[in-house]
Design a protein around this motif. Structure first.
Motif, short mmCIF file in Angstrom:
data_model
loop_
_atom_site.label_atom_id
_atom_site.label_comp_id
_atom_site.label_asym_id
_atom_site.label_seq_id
_atom_site.Cartn_x
_atom_site.Cartn_y
_atom_site.Cartn_z
N HIS A 103 28.94 33.97 39.18
CA HIS A 103 29.96 33.77 40.22
C HIS A 103 30.74 32.47 39.98
CE1 HIS A 103 31.58 34.98 44.15
NE2 HIS A 103 31.85 33.68 44.26
N ALA A 107 34.75 32.23 39.76
CA ALA A 107 35.52 31.36 40.64
C ALA A 107 36.41 30.41 39.86
CB ALA A 107 34.58 30.58 41.56
N PRO A 111 40.70 31.39 40.45
CA PRO A 111 40.84 30.76 41.77
C PRO A 111 41.98 31.37 42.59
CG PRO A 111 41.62 29.28 40.06
CD PRO A 111 40.93 30.43 39.36
N ILE A 114 40.79 34.42 44.46
CA ILE A 114 40.00 34.05 45.64
C ILE A 114 40.92 33.71 46.80
CG2 ILE A 114 38.42 32.32 46.58
CD1 ILE A 114 37.13 32.21 43.80
N GLN A 115 41.99 32.99 46.51
CA GLN A 115 42.93 32.62 47.56
C GLN A 115 43.65 33.84 48.11
OE1 GLN A 115 45.44 29.37 46.52
NE2 GLN A 115 46.45 29.28 48.50
N ASP A 118 41.21 35.56 50.43
CA ASP A 118 41.00 34.82 51.66
C ASP A 118 42.18 34.97 52.62
OD1 ASP A 118 38.55 33.95 50.81
OD2 ASP A 118 39.22 31.94 50.22
N PHE A 167 28.57 30.86 48.46
CA PHE A 167 29.89 31.40 48.13
C PHE A 167 30.99 30.44 48.57
CE2 PHE A 167 27.91 35.84 48.71
CZ PHE A 167 27.55 35.89 47.38
N ASN A 171 33.49 29.13 45.82
CA ASN A 171 34.86 29.62 45.92
C ASN A 171 35.86 28.53 46.26
OD1 ASN A 171 33.93 32.18 45.38
ND2 ASN A 171 33.98 32.87 47.50
N SER A 172 35.52 27.66 47.22
CA SER A 172 36.47 26.64 47.65
C SER A 172 36.63 25.53 46.62
CB SER A 172 36.05 26.05 49.00
OG SER A 172 34.80 25.41 48.89
#
Length: 204
Positions: A103, A107, A111, A114-115, A118, A167, A171-172
């Motif tokens: 993961h 990530a 990235p 992921i954004q 979200d 996560f 992720n962040s």
């Protein structure tokens, strides 16, 4: 003209079409991450790939179909990769360690995706949103299965909290990889160590 003389040209066209579709998905990820799904038109997407807006319809039925391809696709990829990690076997701690590494690599490499997820998940049509939610639950279960074995005394609620916290960390923090001053190699090592510590340390 026989079939063998048609096949190479047809194959070339198919390859070119597949590459154009991939290019559109790459640009859609970038643009959706910057402007949001609502802030990007098909004309914007086509222009980013050097084609007209209407030409995008050769590859997708509309902007919603692009978002579906992105978010369903990434959820399927994560679940497939996670299952492959588990299938390699080992102790629960070893499997969890490989899931963390898997993961983390995702990530750091994606990235923008992921954004997009979200910010734009709720823009999916209901059926596809339900599918993505299910794929996400199945992926989380890969982690919680190992965590239950490592921490058998903990409740399902605490185990799920651990997984979601990991996560959130992975992720962040991956967004800092955009900085030219950030070493991805160093960040990868740090994230792996931090996530491992958070998931392995007993609560008490």
């Amino acid at each position: 003209m026989n079939a063998t003389s048609i096949t190479p040209a047809s194959t070339d066209r198919d390859r070119a079409k597949a590459q154009r579709r991939r290019d559109l998905l790459v640009e859609a990820t970038r643009l959706f991450a910057i402007r949001g799904y609502a802030g990007v038109s098909l004309e914007d997407l086509g222009a980013a790939c050097g084609i007209s807006g209407p030409a995008v319809y050769r590859h997708f039925s509309g902007k919603s179909a692009v978002l579906i391809a992105l978010l369903v696709g990434v959820s399927q990829d994560l679940l497939k990769g996670g299952k492959e990690v588990r299938a390699e076997g080992g102790t629960p701690s070893e499997i969890l360690g490989r899931l963390i590494s898997f993961h983390t690599d995702f990530a750091l490499a994606r990235p923008d995706m992921i954004q997009v997820q979200d910010r734009n998940l709720e823009a999916l049509p209901e059926a596809e949103l339900h599918l993505v939610r299910k794929l996400q639950r199945d992926y989380i279960s890969l982690w919680t299965e190992q965590l239950h074995l490592i921490h058998p005394e903990e409740s399902a609620t605490v185990i799920r909290f651990r997984a979601h916290a990991a996560f959130g960390l992975l992720n962040s923090t991956a967004h800092s990889a955009h900085s030219p001053r950030t070493s991805k190699k160093g960040l990868r090592k740090l994230l792996n160590q931090m996530a491992t510590a958070a998931l392995s340390t007993p609560v008490g």
